[in-house]
Design a protein around this motif. Sequence first.
Motif, PDB file in Angstrom:
ATOM      1  N   ILE A 240       0.842  -1.203   0.000  1.00  0.00           N
ATOM      2  CA  ILE A 240       0.000   0.000   0.000  1.00  0.00           C
ATOM      3  C   ILE A 240       0.875   1.249   0.000  1.00  0.00           C
ATOM      4  N   GLU A 241       1.889   1.242   0.867  1.00  0.00           N
ATOM      5  CA  GLU A 241       2.803   2.388   0.935  1.00  0.00           C
ATOM      6  C   GLU A 241       3.531   2.587  -0.395  1.00  0.00           C
ATOM      7  N   LYS A 242       3.919   1.485  -1.013  1.00  0.00           N
ATOM      8  CA  LYS A 242       4.619   1.562  -2.296  1.00  0.00           C
ATOM      9  C   LYS A 242       3.709   2.145  -3.373  1.00  0.00           C
ATOM     10  N   ARG A 243       2.435   1.674  -3.403  1.00  0.00           N
ATOM     11  CA  ARG A 243       1.481   2.210  -4.394  1.00  0.00           C
ATOM     12  C   ARG A 243       1.200   3.689  -4.147  1.00  0.00           C
ATOM     13  N   GLN A 244       1.083   4.070  -2.882  1.00  0.00           N
ATOM     14  CA  GLN A 244       0.854   5.476  -2.568  1.00  0.00           C
ATOM     15  C   GLN A 244       2.020   6.341  -3.028  1.00  0.00           C
TER      16      GLN A 244
ATOM     17  N   GLU B 198       3.571   9.880  -9.571  1.00  0.00           N
ATOM     18  CA  GLU B 198       2.853  10.090 -10.825  1.00  0.00           C
ATOM     19  C   GLU B 198       2.159  11.446 -10.841  1.00  0.00           C
ATOM     20  N   MET B 199       1.558  11.820  -9.705  1.00  0.00           N
ATOM     21  CA  MET B 199       0.893  13.127  -9.614  1.00  0.00           C
ATOM     22  C   MET B 199       1.915  14.256  -9.783  1.00  0.00           C
ATOM     23  N   ARG B 200       3.074  14.092  -9.192  1.00  0.00           N
ATOM     24  CA  ARG B 200       4.107  15.114  -9.341  1.00  0.00           C
ATOM     25  C   ARG B 200       4.549  15.242 -10.788  1.00  0.00           C
ATOM     26  N   GLU B 201       4.717  14.076 -11.437  1.00  0.00           N
ATOM     27  CA  GLU B 201       5.114  14.088 -12.837  1.00  0.00           C
ATOM     28  C   GLU B 201       4.025  14.716 -13.701  1.00  0.00           C
ATOM     29  N   THR B 202       2.759  14.391 -13.373  1.00  0.00           N
ATOM     30  CA  THR B 202       1.638  14.967 -14.134  1.00  0.00           C
ATOM     31  C   THR B 202       1.571  16.476 -13.953  1.00  0.00           C
ATOM     32  N   GLN B 203       1.716  16.923 -12.718  1.00  0.00           N
ATOM     33  CA  GLN B 203       1.700  18.361 -12.451  1.00  0.00           C
ATOM     34  C   GLN B 203       2.859  19.063 -13.162  1.00  0.00           C
ATOM     35  N   LYS B 204       4.015  18.421 -13.107  1.00  0.00           N
ATOM     36  CA  LYS B 204       5.173  18.997 -13.781  1.00  0.00           C
ATOM     37  C   LYS B 204       4.935  19.086 -15.280  1.00  0.00           C
ATOM     38  N   LYS B 205       4.341  18.007 -15.836  1.00  0.00           N
ATOM     39  CA  LYS B 205       4.045  17.995 -17.276  1.00  0.00           C
ATOM     40  C   LYS B 205       2.992  19.039 -17.622  1.00  0.00           C
TER      41      LYS B 205
END
Length: 221
Positions: free
Chosen positions: A109-113, A119-126
């Motif tokens: 669970i921690e790994k998926r989080q 992924e959210m950081r990468e999306t925001q950066k993109k």
Amino acid sequence: MLRRCSDGDHVILIDVELSESFSNVIFIDVPESTPKKFRGDIIFIDDESNDNCITTQRERIKETSEYKKALEEELASRQKALAIQAEEAKKLKLMLRRKKAESTRLLEIEKRQMQRVEEMRETQKKDVENTNLKEQIRFEVWKELSKLEMTCHDMASVLCGLGITVGVGTSHEVRVAYKKALLKFHPDRTSRSDIRQQVEAEETFKLISRMKDKYLPTLRQ
């Protein structure tokens, strides 16, 4: 050393030290075959013979029902204790297995989080990069369309400047060309992966809408 005394009815074995001080008195029948040494009315019994007598008494005790019953109870008690230990070991093993599974689940669970956060950081950066790129392209497109808007004096010239065939420029032909331009430059009909094409369609569509309000009402039906 044991001393044996007899009063005619009983045989008494007395365990004494060399100093002849009495320490223990044992009432027991002594077999006639027991080797003896005589000294007055006291009979000295050899240690080896005494050991044989004690061994015989132990063997007799082992044959009694009370001894067998006690032995069975002891065996049953030990088996019960072993069963309890085995059950406790089984429960402990199961508990450790559950703890390991729970620990593994929590780690997953921690790994998926962490992956989702990354992924959210990468999306925001993109998104930020795309927004900046869009604004840069939008400024370039706006400059080109502004030049077109300044040089055009009617709807037909605007549409021709956008690459739409108008014909001889009649009112009907201009309206048909206008509808074609709307379909061609509609933002929903452009590729979402091509940022430049998307921005060009958005800005061109805005220009066509402005030109419609400015020139189409003046066209004769």
